[in-house]
Write a protein that holds these residues in place. Structure first.
Motif, mmCIF file in Angstrom:
data_model
loop_
_atom_site.group_PDB
_atom_site.id
_atom_site.type_symbol
_atom_site.label_atom_id
_atom_site.label_comp_id
_atom_site.label_asym_id
_atom_site.label_seq_id
_atom_site.Cartn_x
_atom_site.Cartn_y
_atom_site.Cartn_z
ATOM 1 N N GLU A 78 91.540 62.269 69.581
ATOM 2 C CA GLU A 78 92.538 61.472 70.294
ATOM 3 C C GLU A 78 91.921 60.151 70.747
ATOM 4 O OE1 GLU A 78 95.606 61.901 74.103
ATOM 5 O OE2 GLU A 78 94.438 63.632 73.402
ATOM 6 N N GLY A 79 92.633 59.082 70.493
ATOM 7 C CA GLY A 79 92.147 57.763 70.870
ATOM 8 C C GLY A 79 91.402 57.046 69.762
ATOM 9 N N GLU A 80 91.111 57.747 68.661
ATOM 10 C CA GLU A 80 90.362 57.134 67.563
ATOM 11 C C GLU A 80 91.242 56.881 66.343
ATOM 12 O OE1 GLU A 80 86.645 58.828 66.437
ATOM 13 O OE2 GLU A 80 86.059 59.319 68.482
ATOM 14 N N GLU A 81 92.538 57.009 66.494
ATOM 15 C CA GLU A 81 93.438 56.878 65.345
ATOM 16 C C GLU A 81 93.303 55.516 64.656
ATOM 17 O OE1 GLU A 81 95.090 59.908 68.156
ATOM 18 O OE2 GLU A 81 94.340 57.850 68.374
ATOM 19 N N GLU A 82 93.192 54.455 65.456
ATOM 20 C CA GLU A 82 93.106 53.117 64.869
ATOM 21 C C GLU A 82 91.803 52.922 64.117
ATOM 22 O OE1 GLU A 82 93.379 48.426 66.255
ATOM 23 O OE2 GLU A 82 94.029 50.015 67.617
ATOM 24 N N ILE A 83 90.695 53.378 64.708
ATOM 25 C CA ILE A 83 89.389 53.264 64.048
ATOM 26 C C ILE A 83 89.386 54.048 62.739
ATOM 27 C CG2 ILE A 83 86.939 53.876 64.234
ATOM 28 C CD1 ILE A 83 87.188 53.402 67.254
ATOM 29 N N GLN A 84 89.911 55.269 62.789
ATOM 30 C CA GLN A 84 89.937 56.100 61.590
ATOM 31 C C GLN A 84 90.834 55.494 60.510
ATOM 32 O OE1 GLN A 84 88.107 58.909 60.966
ATOM 33 N NE2 GLN A 84 87.050 58.497 62.886
ATOM 34 N N ALA A 85 91.941 54.880 60.919
ATOM 35 C CA ALA A 85 92.835 54.259 59.941
ATOM 36 C C ALA A 85 92.128 53.125 59.199
ATOM 37 C CB ALA A 85 94.091 53.737 60.640
ATOM 38 N N VAL A 86 91.349 52.328 59.938
ATOM 39 C CA VAL A 86 90.579 51.249 59.310
ATOM 40 C C VAL A 86 89.557 51.832 58.332
ATOM 41 C CG1 VAL A 86 88.914 49.392 59.732
ATOM 42 C CG2 VAL A 86 90.899 49.655 61.228
ATOM 43 N N MET A 87 88.891 52.911 58.747
ATOM 44 C CA MET A 87 87.902 53.540 57.888
ATOM 45 C C MET A 87 88.544 54.074 56.612
ATOM 46 S SD MET A 87 85.294 56.690 58.763
ATOM 47 C CE MET A 87 84.628 55.811 60.170
ATOM 48 N N HIS A 88 89.677 54.759 56.767
ATOM 49 C CA HIS A 88 90.345 55.344 55.601
ATOM 50 C C HIS A 88 90.849 54.281 54.634
ATOM 51 C CE1 HIS A 88 91.234 59.222 58.092
ATOM 52 N NE2 HIS A 88 89.971 59.093 57.761
ATOM 53 N N GLU A 89 91.102 53.091 55.167
ATOM 54 C CA GLU A 89 91.565 51.993 54.314
ATOM 55 C C GLU A 89 90.418 51.394 53.508
ATOM 56 O OE1 GLU A 89 94.042 49.217 52.538
ATOM 57 O OE2 GLU A 89 94.579 50.986 53.723
ATOM 58 N N ASN A 90 89.178 51.527 54.020
ATOM 59 C CA ASN A 90 88.064 50.762 53.446
ATOM 60 C C ASN A 90 86.974 51.560 52.761
ATOM 61 O OD1 ASN A 90 88.411 47.750 54.211
ATOM 62 N ND2 ASN A 90 88.939 48.815 56.098
ATOM 63 N N ILE A 91 86.806 52.850 53.087
ATOM 64 C CA ILE A 91 85.710 53.572 52.436
ATOM 65 C C ILE A 91 86.212 54.230 51.153
ATOM 66 C CG2 ILE A 91 84.375 53.935 54.540
ATOM 67 C CD1 ILE A 91 85.360 56.818 54.547
ATOM 68 N N ILE A 92 85.377 54.178 50.135
ATOM 69 C CA ILE A 92 85.792 54.600 48.794
ATOM 70 C C ILE A 92 86.189 56.070 48.755
ATOM 71 C CG2 ILE A 92 85.003 54.857 46.405
ATOM 72 C CD1 ILE A 92 83.207 52.439 46.870
ATOM 73 N N ILE A 93 85.483 56.922 49.496
ATOM 74 C CA ILE A 93 85.781 58.354 49.412
ATOM 75 C C ILE A 93 87.115 58.705 50.051
ATOM 76 C CG2 ILE A 93 83.380 59.084 49.234
ATOM 77 C CD1 ILE A 93 83.476 59.804 52.208
ATOM 78 N N ALA A 94 87.744 57.736 50.746
ATOM 79 C CA ALA A 94 89.060 57.978 51.334
ATOM 80 C C ALA A 94 90.177 57.339 50.516
ATOM 81 C CB ALA A 94 89.109 57.442 52.766
#
Length: 415
Positions: A78-94
């Motif tokens: 909780e509270g990390e949704e925005e950070i995780q969304a950025v990560m999922h947009e940019n890392i190849i394994i996602a």
């Protein structure tokens, strides 16, 4: 679907004393994939524990997405949704097709077999210097003194990072990868803060390498294009993090577990002392028996029926590589036994183990990892004689990476 009586494979406590081999065997007996409860996180999941199911999921990215909820087994705090969304947009394994292959090609073209092969002499020299530092002492903390060193040296060299920054990156990658271990990070916020420190470091490195290229790998990454647009500093930084954490933690973990297994099986270690030509076979068994990454996540994109299993759209699917690599149907009735001679009985084992995944997300660094493992064991086995545990083997608190935290050992001091 009825509740499953097995141990939750996504509980951090499941792995605090090492891999629960017996429990995984019980789950495999229930089927290739088993519907599991997760009372700690509140999201039930399909545990993929045999090779036929893992191959089906991995080779059908249109049915099982890496992007929808991300590739990591844990739920987003909780509270990390925005950070995780950025990560999922940019890392190849996602990423899912077709985006995934466009970005993957950039990394693939940078890590060519030739680029890896050209490192062999340099890596062997590095491995000898690592063993030189501990051989006369007769004791060491194997993880930090030996297992962590060569992977860090290799990745830093490939990415054009000064070797004197090795300790900094050892600490950074530990905190990012093991934010749930209280010995390494005080909070999730610290892990996220470290991630941004590494991103800033990578962006600065990219700028320096554009002006004065010293790393062919970085140069190839920065010259990569997606839909006619060159990789910018931000995209390079995300690639940098993935390569750094993946290349560092995975080989370090495989090295530490390989040594642990040889100490636990002294007769097999002695065979390798007498027959060093069998070390490559032993490395394949180490990779099979204790693969570095425990599990990855996929999310069903539609209702799917497979071999009597009714998977619903949105279901969480967890690929458990350890359970799969001990699949009796794939590796024989003695699959739970560590046996450095297995590759001689299973000549295709190199292709059949799933330690590096399969399908479009298979690990691009597998050739480098194999080379590092062969080199470090070829250098240490003749010199660290009669190794024994000198204290408890302790494990990271993680259901993602199967890392040994500390493993003090003794051995006959070199004279």
């Amino acid at each position: 679907m009825s509740q499953c009586p097995f141990t939750n494979l996504l509980s951090l406590d499941t792995y605090v004393n090492g891999m629960p081999y017996e429990e995984l065997a019980k789950i495999r007996q229930a089927g290739s994939m088993v519907y599991m409860d997760d009372p700690e996180n509140g999201v039930p999941y399909w545990a993929v524990v045999k090779r036929d199911a893992l191959d089906f999921v991995s080779q059908n990215p249109d049915l099982f997405s890496s992007n929808i909820e991300g590739p990591f087994p844990m739920e987003v705090p909780e509270g990390e949704e925005e950070i995780q969304a950025v990560m999922h947009e940019n890392i190849i394994i996602a990423m899912d097709p077709p985006k995934h292959m466009k970005y993957r090609k950039i990394v693939r073209d940078a890590f060519t077999p030739r680029a890896v092969a050209n490192m062999e002499e340099w890596l062997r020299k590095g491995a000898r210097s690592i063993i030189d530092r501990v051989a006369k002492k007769g004791e060491c903390e194997f993880v930090e003194d030996v297992a962590a060193e060569l992977p860090l040296m290799a990745i830093l060299e490939l990415l054009g990072v000064p070797q004197e920054d090795r300790k900094q990156f050892f600490d950074w990658t530990n905190i990012m990868a093991f934010a749930d271990d209280p010995d390494l990070a005080t909070s999730r916020d610290e892990a996220n803060a470290v991630s941004f420190e590494v991103i800033a470091y990578a962006a600065e490195l990219a700028a320096k390498q554009r002006e004065n290229p010293t790393s062919p790998v970085v140069e190839a990454l920065l010259n990569g294009e997606v839909d006619g647009k060159k990789v910018d500093e931000e995209m390079f930084a995300w690639m940098f993090i993935l390569i750094m954490v993946g290349g560092n933690e995975s080989t370090r973990t495989a090295t530490a577990h390989g040594m642990r297994l040889l100490i636990e099986h002294p007769e097999q270690l002695q065979h390798l002392v007498d027959h060093p030509e069998d070390i490559p076979d032993a490395v394949e068994e180490m990779l099979r028996y204790n693969t570095a990454f425990i599990a990855m996540r996929r999310t069903a994109t539609q209702d799917i029926e497979w071999n009597g299993h009714n998977i619903k759209k949105g279901d969480k699917v967890v690929l458990h590589y350890h359970a799969v690599n001990h699949d009796e149907d794939a590796y024989g009735d003695d699959a739970m036994k560590f046996d450095i001679h297995r590759a001689k009985r299973l000549p295709n084992m190199r292709r059949e183990i799933r330690s590096f995944g399969i399908g479009e997300h298979f690990c691009l660094g597998m050739n480098l990892a194999r080379m590092e493992l062969n080199i470090i064991f070829e250098e240490l086995i003749p010199r660290l004689r009669n190794p024994k545990f000198a204290g408890d083997v302790t494990y990271m608190r993680s259901f993602f990476i199967n890392t040994i935290k500390a493993m003090p050992i003794t051995f006959d001091p070199e004279v």
